[in-house]
Design a protein around this motif. Structure first.
Motif, PDB file in Angstrom:
ATOM      1  N   UNK A 109     -66.309-159.881-115.519  1.00 37.48           N
ATOM      2  CA  UNK A 109     -66.521-161.273-115.093  1.00 37.48           C
ATOM      3  C   UNK A 109     -65.203-162.044-114.915  1.00 37.48           C
ATOM      4  N   UNK A 110     -64.051-161.402-115.245  1.00 38.58           N
ATOM      5  CA  UNK A 110     -62.746-162.066-115.043  1.00 38.58           C
ATOM      6  C   UNK A 110     -62.198-161.629-113.677  1.00 38.58           C
ATOM      7  N   UNK A 111     -62.935-161.978-112.628  1.00 39.86           N
ATOM      8  CA  UNK A 111     -62.620-161.448-111.300  1.00 39.86           C
ATOM      9  C   UNK A 111     -61.252-161.904-110.796  1.00 39.86           C
ATOM     10  N   UNK A 112     -60.877-163.144-111.116  1.00 37.62           N
ATOM     11  CA  UNK A 112     -59.569-163.633-110.656  1.00 37.62           C
ATOM     12  C   UNK A 112     -58.434-162.851-111.314  1.00 37.62           C
ATOM     13  N   UNK A 113     -58.607-162.532-112.614  1.00 38.76           N
ATOM     14  CA  UNK A 113     -57.564-161.778-113.322  1.00 38.76           C
ATOM     15  C   UNK A 113     -57.484-160.349-112.780  1.00 38.76           C
ATOM     16  N   UNK A 144     -54.545-156.355-109.769  1.00 41.78           N
ATOM     17  CA  UNK A 144     -54.644-155.231-108.823  1.00 41.78           C
ATOM     18  C   UNK A 144     -53.584-155.308-107.732  1.00 41.78           C
ATOM     19  N   UNK A 145     -53.121-156.509-107.429  1.00 42.61           N
ATOM     20  CA  UNK A 145     -52.079-156.669-106.408  1.00 42.61           C
ATOM     21  C   UNK A 145     -50.817-155.892-106.756  1.00 42.61           C
ATOM     22  N   UNK A 146     -50.496-155.858-108.063  1.00 37.67           N
ATOM     23  CA  UNK A 146     -49.203-155.294-108.484  1.00 37.67           C
ATOM     24  C   UNK A 146     -49.301-154.054-109.362  1.00 37.67           C
ATOM     25  N   UNK A 147     -50.495-153.791-109.875  1.00 35.71           N
ATOM     26  CA  UNK A 147     -50.631-152.719-110.870  1.00 35.71           C
ATOM     27  C   UNK A 147     -50.118-151.382-110.355  1.00 35.71           C
ATOM     28  N   UNK A 181     -53.539-148.506-113.729  1.00 33.39           N
ATOM     29  CA  UNK A 181     -54.848-148.627-113.091  1.00 33.39           C
ATOM     30  C   UNK A 181     -55.640-149.735-113.795  1.00 33.39           C
ATOM     31  N   UNK A 182     -56.220-150.628-113.010  1.00 33.75           N
ATOM     32  CA  UNK A 182     -57.019-151.712-113.595  1.00 33.75           C
ATOM     33  C   UNK A 182     -58.477-151.262-113.657  1.00 33.75           C
ATOM     34  N   UNK A 183     -59.052-151.316-114.858  1.00 34.55           N
ATOM     35  CA  UNK A 183     -60.436-150.848-115.042  1.00 34.55           C
ATOM     36  C   UNK A 183     -61.332-152.039-115.395  1.00 34.55           C
TER      37      UNK A 183
END
Ligand code: SF4
Ligand code: SF4
Length: 264
Positions: free
Chosen positions: A24-28, A33-36, A42-44
């Motif tokens: 639910x923290x879609x903005x985060x 994801x832009x920089x990971x 990897x953003x999970x």
């Protein structure tokens, strides 16, 4: 934070780096994801549930591995670090800045402008609340940390420490002082425990100061998430019992280790 994760990965020689964020923290998630990818991270997105942030839960949610009872993340070939630690690591390694500040959530019904603030370690809590616009009414309770795992304070004269993730102020009407009753054996604490501990029986053993029994029944696996105490209709101080038992067991282990060392 991402750079700190990459530094940690290099130091530890790990092959995969993940950041878990509740979905639910879609903005985060979008921001990271832009920089990971630039840092091999990897953003999970994770299911929204409580507790989700403890290391054993995170390891299971991200890798599917299970930390064995009484074990450590290393037993599942994982290391879990807080995002704040990762960010502090970058500052320390790249700029030589020690841990002098941290992000603290100042919140609660009575706080005028709740939010996340970058505060120096040692900032008086009252000053931090003033920074958040002050209070709309006299607070009845101060908790350092979150509502489930935080610690109620006896006084407002306390500072922000390196482990202060949040400052929570409750109004008097919510700061209920209740009396604990006897167990009615409803089993709600057992159903609610994410570590599948038989919480009511553990609490009985701890109340009788049978820390040996508590240890045999895996009290050291307790996350101190507070779910058992939250659901208990008898308002037994279950999580406080678990904390006390864990502290006693650790102390006994240290004493035993010191005694064994003295014999050598
Ligand atoms: S605090 Fe209670 S619910 Fe949470 S892990 Fe410990 S025993 Fe289980
Ligand atoms: S939730 Fe409370 S009353 Fe129910 S079994 Fe657990 S300790 Fe007993």
């Amino acid at each position: 934070m991402l750079e700190g994760a990459a530094i940690l990965g290099r130091i530890l020689g790990v092959t995969r780096l993940y950041v878990g964020i509740e979905i639910n923290k879609r903005d985060a998630i979008a921001a990271l994801e832009q920089y990971a990818g630039d840092y091999g991270v990897e953003v999970i997105p994770l299911k929204v549930q409580y507790p989700q942030g403890s290391e054993k839960q995170l390891i299971n949610a991200i890798t599917g591995r299970v930390v064995p009872a009484g074990g450590l993340p290393m037993d599942a070939h994982c290391v879990v670090q807080n995002v704040g630690t990762a960010a502090a690591l970058t500052a320390a390694v790249k700029q030589g800045i020690p841990l002098v500040e941290r992000i603290v959530t100042v919140t609660g019904e009575v706080v005028k402008y709740p939010g996340n603030f970058r505060l120096k370690i040692g900032t008086p809590v009252l000053e931090a609340v003033r920074f958040a616009g002050g209070v709309t009414e006299e607070p009845g309770k101060l908790i350092l940390g979150g509502p489930m795992m935080g610690f109620a304070q006896r006084t407002f004269q306390v500072p922000v420490a390196k482990n202060t993730s949040g400052i929570l102020l409750l109004p008097e009407r919510r700061a209920v002082n209740f009396r604990s009753e006897g167990c009615i054996r409803c089993g709600r604490c057992v159903q609610g425990c994410p570590m599948k501990l038989v919480t009511c029986m553990l609490a009985n053993a701890i109340e009788a100061e049978r820390y040996d029994l508590a240890e045999q029944n895996h009290v050291m696996d307790c996350l101190e998430c507070g779910s058992c105490a939250y659901v208990c209709p008898a308002k037994r101080p279950l999580v406080q019992h678990m904390r006390r038992a864990k502290a006693e067991i650790r102390r006994n282990r240290q004493l035993a280790a010191a005694a064994a060392g003295g014999k050598k």
